[in-house]
Every structure is written in structure tokens, then in C-alpha cells.
Motif scaffolding. Structure first.
Motif, short mmCIF file in Angstrom:
data_model
loop_
_atom_site.label_atom_id
_atom_site.label_comp_id
_atom_site.label_asym_id
_atom_site.label_seq_id
_atom_site.Cartn_x
_atom_site.Cartn_y
_atom_site.Cartn_z
N ASP A 52 0.69 -1.21 0.03
CA ASP A 52 -0.02 -0.10 -0.25
C ASP A 52 0.88 1.25 0.03
OD1 ASP A 52 -2.58 -1.37 -0.09
OD2 ASP A 52 -2.43 -1.85 2.22
N ARG A 71 4.75 6.31 1.70
CA ARG A 71 3.74 5.38 2.27
C ARG A 71 2.98 6.16 3.53
NH1 ARG A 71 6.40 0.09 5.04
NH2 ARG A 71 4.17 -0.09 5.19
N ILE A 72 1.85 5.88 3.92
CA ILE A 72 1.23 6.36 4.91
C ILE A 72 1.57 5.35 6.28
CG2 ILE A 72 -1.09 7.12 6.00
CD1 ILE A 72 0.20 8.91 3.80
N VAL A 73 2.05 6.11 7.29
CA VAL A 73 2.29 5.47 8.59
C VAL A 73 1.21 5.82 9.58
CG1 VAL A 73 3.85 5.04 10.19
CG2 VAL A 73 4.67 5.14 7.94
N VAL A 74 0.65 4.70 10.15
CA VAL A 74 -0.41 5.12 11.10
C VAL A 74 0.28 4.75 12.71
CG1 VAL A 74 -2.55 4.58 12.40
CG2 VAL A 74 -2.33 4.51 9.60
N THR A 75 0.31 5.71 13.46
CA THR A 75 0.96 5.60 14.82
C THR A 75 0.00 6.22 15.85
OG1 THR A 75 1.90 7.98 14.78
CG2 THR A 75 3.15 6.24 13.62
N PRO A 76 0.08 5.90 17.12
CA PRO A 76 -0.75 6.41 18.16
C PRO A 76 -0.77 8.04 18.11
CG PRO A 76 0.61 4.69 18.98
CD PRO A 76 0.95 4.87 17.65
N GLY A 78 -0.85 9.75 15.60
CA GLY A 78 -1.54 10.26 14.10
C GLY A 78 -1.03 9.45 12.79
N VAL A 79 -1.46 10.00 11.87
CA VAL A 79 -1.36 9.38 10.32
C VAL A 79 -0.36 10.22 9.85
CG1 VAL A 79 -2.33 8.73 8.27
CG2 VAL A 79 -3.47 8.28 10.37
N TYR A 80 0.80 9.73 9.29
CA TYR A 80 1.81 10.45 8.77
C TYR A 80 2.50 9.99 7.54
CZ TYR A 80 2.29 12.71 13.33
OH TYR A 80 1.79 13.40 14.71
N TYR A 153 9.34 5.65 16.08
CA TYR A 153 8.37 4.59 15.90
C TYR A 153 9.28 3.76 14.89
CZ TYR A 153 4.47 6.94 18.11
OH TYR A 153 3.77 7.52 18.82
N SER A 155 9.67 -0.46 12.54
CA SER A 155 9.02 -1.64 12.16
C SER A 155 10.18 -2.49 11.38
CB SER A 155 7.78 -1.56 11.44
OG SER A 155 7.99 -1.11 10.29
#
Length: 204
Positions: A52, A71-76, A78-80, A153, A155
């Protein structure tokens, strides 16, 4: 009597290999970027679709393909949007191409390989390179590290992706000449057997 024949066949194989290897090597060095650039960018696009992500840029420079992904990274927090760049050197996965092509030509001369078998072997070669580039970009896209709001953050790629990448870089590319040669001989043998069966059926 069979022994001189075997020696003659071996001598022909060595002679043909020596005659074709250097021209193939020189031609490959001169023109390989016309092959690796679109191939690697295709692998990058497939990797982007699988994660994605979006392939922002993919260009060729100094023997390497440089791909930039967004890419869009979803974290606690927010979305960045996250940007990542991957550089893939041509030689990492095409160093065996000249010797592979030389071996195919030698086998063709000795066994009178059909064009159909040749096309299947070349398709297998291209597929192997595409799998390698796809696995490489997919593996690199699995890594993420960013500082957002004072928090780091990160991964890592899933285990399945790591195993896929390990297989491609450790097995697929290293044993490429023998794998492609096996495909060539297998397809040739199957085609020959099919033709003989057809001739036998016709003669009845």
C-alpha cells in the motif's frame, strides 16, 4: 570408440564457450541498463502495490536503480506520510547473466535446442530477476523508523518476507546458471518426447 566421441563433445563445448563468453560479457556490460532499469522499476511497483505504498520515483544512475517510496504510517500520534529510498545495484542480481547465456548457447549447439525451449529458459531467467527485485524492495519497505512527537516509531519486515528475500538472494541468484540450464534441458526433453509421440501416433 565412445571415449573419443565424449572427448570431442567436451572439446566442442569448451571451444564454443570460449568463443561466445567474451562477446556476451562485453555486450552485457554495455547494454545491461536497458534491461535492468525497467525490470527493477517493475519490481519496485509490485512491491509498492503489495505494501500500500506509492512509487514516487524510479530512475537509473551509475549502475544502480534508485527508487523512492511514499507510504502512510499510522501511529498512536496520528497518520503521517513516510518517505524511503532504496538503491539496488545491477550487479547484485545480474552478475551471473553472461555465464548463464554462454552455457545456454553451448547447450543449444550440442543438443540442437529448439526455439521454444530457449524462450522458456529466457522467460525463467527474467522471472528470477523480477522475483529478486520484488523481494528486495518488499524487504526494504518493511523497515520503518521515524521520530514523531519526540517518540521513535520503527518496524521490521514480516518473517515471511524475510524468508522470501533470503531465498532469492541466497539460492535463486547464486544458482541461476544451473537452474536456467535445467529449465532449458527439461523443456527440450519434454518437447522432443512429445514430438516423437506425435510421429509414432501418425505412423500407425
Amino acid at each position: 570408440m565412445p571415449r573419443p566421441h565424449r572427448l570431442s563433445t567436451a572439446a566442442r563445448a569448451v571451444l564454443v564457450f570460449c568463443l561466445v563468453y567474451l562477446p556476451i560479457l562485453a555486450g552485457w556490460i554495455a547494454f545491461k541498463h536497458y534491461y535492468t532499469h525497467p525490470l527493477a522499476c517493475t519490481g519496485a511497483k509490485l512491491a509498492a502495490l503489495s505494501t500500500d505504498a506509492e512509487l514516487a520515483h524510479c530512475h537509473y544512475s551509475k549502475g544502480s536503480v534508485n527508487a523512492t517510496f511514499v507510504r502512510i504510517v499510522v501511529t498512536p500520534a496520528g497518520v503521517y506520510p513516510a518517505h524511503s529510498g532504496v538503491v539496488l545495484d545491477d550487479n547484485r542480481y545480474t552478475f551471473n547473466v553472461p555465464i548463464t547465456l554462454a552455457m545456454l548457447i553451448v547447450t543449444t549447439v550440442l543438443m540442437r535446442i529448439s526455439w521454444r525451449a530457449w524462450s522458456k529458459a529466457l522467460a525463467a531467467l527474467i522471472l528470477g530477476h523480477l522475483l529478486y527485485t520484488y523481494a528486495c524492495f518488499l524487504f526494504q519497505l518493511g523497515f520503518f523508523k521515524a521520530r514523531i512527537g519526540g517518540v521513535i516509531y520503527s518496524s521490521t519486515p514480516p518473517v515471511a518476507v524475510q524468508l522470501f528475500w533470503d531465498f532469492c538472494r541466497s539460492m535463486l541468484i547464486r544458482f541461476e546458471p544451473f537452474l536456467i540450464l535445467a529449465v532449458l534441458i527439461l523443456v527440450h526433453s519434454l518437447t522432443t518426447a512429445k514430438n516423437k509421440a506425435g510421429e509414432a501416433e501418425t505412423s500407425k
